[in-house]
Write an enzyme that holds these catalytic residues in place. Sequence first.
Site, PDB file in Angstrom:
ATOM      1  N   ASP A 483       0.814  -1.220   0.000  1.00  0.00           N
ATOM      2  CA  ASP A 483       0.000   0.000   0.000  1.00  0.00           C
ATOM      3  C   ASP A 483       0.843   1.263   0.000  1.00  0.00           C
ATOM      4  OD1 ASP A 483      -2.696  -0.594  -0.127  1.00  0.00           O
ATOM      5  OD2 ASP A 483      -2.824  -1.109   1.999  1.00  0.00           O
TER       6      ASP A 483
HETATM    7  C1  BGC Z   1      -2.723  -3.471   4.589  1.00  0.00           C
HETATM    8  C2  BGC Z   1      -2.528  -4.388   3.435  1.00  0.00           C
HETATM    9  C3  BGC Z   1      -1.224  -4.107   2.722  1.00  0.00           C
HETATM   10  C4  BGC Z   1      -0.083  -4.109   3.699  1.00  0.00           C
HETATM   11  C5  BGC Z   1       1.230  -3.773   3.054  1.00  0.00           C
HETATM   12  C6  BGC Z   1      -1.505  -3.504   5.472  1.00  0.00           C
HETATM   13  O1  BGC Z   1      -1.624  -2.558   6.446  1.00  0.00           O
HETATM   14  O2  BGC Z   1      -3.855  -3.886   5.325  1.00  0.00           O
HETATM   15  O3  BGC Z   1      -3.612  -4.317   2.558  1.00  0.00           O
HETATM   16  O4  BGC Z   1      -1.020  -5.108   1.776  1.00  0.00           O
HETATM   17  O5  BGC Z   1      -0.341  -3.205   4.729  1.00  0.00           O
HETATM   18  O6  BGC Z   1       1.283  -2.465   2.617  1.00  0.00           O
END
Ligand code: BGC
Length: 808
Positions: A483
Site C-alpha cells: 500500500d
Molecule cells: C494493509 C494491506 C497491505 C499491507 C502492506 C496492510 O496494512 O492492510 O492491505 O497489503 O499493509 O502495505
Amino acid sequence: MRFGHFDDSAREYVITTPRTPYPWINYLGSESFFGLISHMGGGYCFYRDARLRRLTRYRYNSVPNEQGGRFFYIHENGEYWTPTFAPVKTELDSFECRHGLGYTRITGSRKGIEAELLYLVPRGFNAEVHQVTLRNKSNTPRTLKLFSFVEFCLWNAHDDATNLQRNLSTGEVEVVGSTIYHKTEYRERRNHFAFYHVNAPVAGFDTDRESFIGLYNHLGEPEVVQRGVPKNTVAHGWAPIGSHCLEVTLAPGAERKFVFLLGYVENPPAEKWSKPGVIEKRRATAMIEQFSKPEQVESALQTLRQHWTELLGRYSVKSPDEKLNRMVNIWNPYQCVVTFHMSRSASYFETGIGRGMGFRDSNQDLLGFVHLLPELARQRIIDIASTQFPDGSAYHQYQPLTKRGNNDIGSGFNDDPLWLILGVAAYIKETGDYAILDESVPFDNDENNRAPLMEHLTRSFEHVLNNIGPHGLPLIGRADWNDCLNLNCFSETPDESYQTTGNRVGRTAESVFIAGMFCHIGPEYAALCERRGDADRAQRARREIAKMEKIVLEHGWDGDWFLRAYDFFGNKVGSKECEDGKIFIEPQGYCVMAGIGKESGHAARALDAVKERLDTPYGIVLVNPAYTRYQVELGEISSYPPGYKENAGIFCHNNPWIMIAETVLRRPERAFEYYKKITPAYIEDISEVHKMEPYVYSQMIAGKDAVKPGEAKNSWLTRTAAWNFVAVSQHLLGVRPHYDGLVVDPCLPAEVPQFSITRWCRGTTYVINVKNSGKGGAPKLVVDGKPVAGNLVPYGKPGATIQVECSV
Ligand code: BGC
C-alpha cells in the site's frame, strides 16, 4: 524473557504478571457480538461493527494505556483494589490471566481475598458475560463491597470521540433493580439499547461518570469506590456509565459467584416502548434469564470449548516439536478466525473507526479459515465480489455493516481483482462447491447490474490484461500489495493521503509483483474455466500467463533477483542500480511461488539474494537498503524511518511467501528456518524485545535498520496469520486440498523426523503419517495400503477415514 507460558492442554496462554511489555489481548465472540479484552480487563465491546455499534468506550493511545474496560473494584474497610491490577494498580499477592479460545479468565488476590473474573461471549448470544467469583482464603470473616464499572460509548465510536458539542447532551439511562439500561439516542432513530445487569440485589448503583469518578480523579481512584458508598446517580447527558455496588460477606473458606451481563438488544420499531419514554425490556429480560446462574455460564463455556474442539479438529499435527504443534493446532487457526471476523477493524492498533474490511485483505484472510468455516467463507466471497466494479477493478475497502464499498478510498489498487480469484479457488478446492460460480452477484452493489460469480473472475483476470504498461507488465495503479509503494502519487503536501492522491496521470508505472501474482493466480482461473467446460478461455488464459512469464524474465529480472517495479518515469524500482531500495521481498516470493525461473535457475538466485540481503535474526525485511530520505516518486514507503513498516521492516505477512517459495525449490531447511524466526511460539523467550503477544503474529517487526530491531507492532489483525497457516499447513507440513484430491507433499527438514496429520476435508478424515528424511525429495505415498503415484490422494467418501503413509 517470558511473561507467562503456554498451557497446551487447556489451549490457553497463561500470563503470570500484569507488567507485560504491552497489553496482551484476546477476543470474545464469534458471531455478532465481539469484545477485545486485555490481560488487565481493558478493551471494549461492540455489536457487529466496531465503529457504528460500539457499546463501551475505550480511549486509544491514552495515558496510562488501559483507559476503558470492564473493571471490578473491591472495597474493604477504606482500602480498595482491582484484581486485574489496572486501573487501581495496588500490588497483588497473586495475578494470573488465562487467555483461551473466545474467553479470558483473570485471577488476582490480595490479603486473603481472591477474585476470579471469567469473561466470555456465549455462542448465539449478544452479550458479554462477566462472572466474578470472590473467595475468602483467610481465617476471618470478611465483609466487602464489589463495584462494577463500564463506561458507555454513544454507539458511533467516531462521533463519540469527536462530536462533543452534541453528545455531551444526549446521554440517557434507565435503572430498574439490578439492571442499568443505556438508551442514548433511543428516543430518536435508534431501536437498540445496551444493558448491564447483575444476578443479585444491589446495594446501590451509579450511571453518571463524573459523580462516580470525580471530575479530577482517574479510573484508578473513583470517588465512589474510595468512599465505599454508591451515589445512585442517574445520568443526564455528559458521560453515562454502568456501575453496580454489591455487599458481600464471606465466611473463611467461603466463595460467592456473581454473573454480570453486558448485552445488546434491538427492538422492532413498533415495539420500542412499554410506555412513553420507557424502553420495552422483554428481550433484555429473556436474555437475563438465560444467564442468571453460574451453571448456565459453565455450560456456555463448555459449549464454546466444544465449538473450538470441533473446528480445530479439522487440521491437527502431532510432531516432536511442541511449538509447531501449538501454533498449527491452536493459536494460528484461532488468529485466522479472529482476523476473519475483525478484518482490519478493531485491535489495539486498529481503532475500529478506520478501515473496515479490505478487498485484498479479506480475500487472503479467507485462505486461513476456509477449512474451518466454509459457509461463512462463501458469504464473505459474495460480499466481497459485490463491491467489484464492472471493469473488474474493486473498492479497496468496504463497511461490514452496510457491505458497501468505501468511497473515501475508492479503487485503483491493481492487485485487488486477482485476490478474488485466489479466494474463490481456495474455497472451491476446500469444498468442491462449484455452484458458487453460478451465484448471481451484483457489481458495485447495483441490483440492476449482476453477473454470475464466474464472470466476476473473468473481469478480474481481464482487468490485468486491460491495464498493461510499456514493458508489457501490469500497471500498478495507486499501489499493489504494498500500500505504500505509490508510484503515481507525487505528494508534496502533508495533509494528503498517499493512497488516494494521484497527482500525475500516466500509464507507465508497472508492478513486477502483480505480474508474479498473475502467473501464480492466473492458472487457478484457467483451471476453473476448464472445469466449467470453457477450454478456449482456459487456453487463452494459459497463453497470456506464459507470455507474462517471459516478460517477467525479460523486463522484470535485475541480474540476481526480480525487480520490484518501474516508476512513473520508467525507472527501475528494486534494482542494483538504485541508491536505496535495491531489492524487495515481494516479487522474489511471488514470482518463485509462480514457478517463474525455476528451471532456468533465476528462482534459486532470487531466493539466495533474499537470504544474503534481506534475512535477519528476526525475520526477512521487506526491502534493502532502507530508504534514507523521502522520495516523492515512490510515495509512502520512503516516508517511514528506516527499519519500520514497509521501509525495511519485517512485514511478517510476506515472509511466508518466501517460505513457500523455498518449498517450491524443495529447500526445507531454509523454509523452516524462516518459519521459526517469526512464529510467536518460537520467540516467546524474547518477549521483552518482541513486546507483542507470544501467541499471535504481528503485522510488523522492526528490521535491521531500526533503532530497536526485533520489536513488533500491530499484533492480531494481519494476513500474516492466514499466510503462515497456508505456509506451514499446506507447504511445510504439505497437506493441501486440490480440485480432485488432497495433495500430500511435505517439505520439512530432518529436525522434524516424523509427524502425523489429521485433516478433515469434504466430510472425509485423512490420517497421514509422515516419515521425513528432510532431503526435500518427492514424497512416496501409500493410501489405505496401496501405493499411489504422485502426491495426490483422491477425495474419499464422506464419513470415511483414509489412512495415508508418506515417506519423503
Ligand atoms: C494493509 C494491506 C497491505 C499491507 C502492506 C496492510 O496494512 O492492510 O492491505 O497489503 O499493509 O502495505
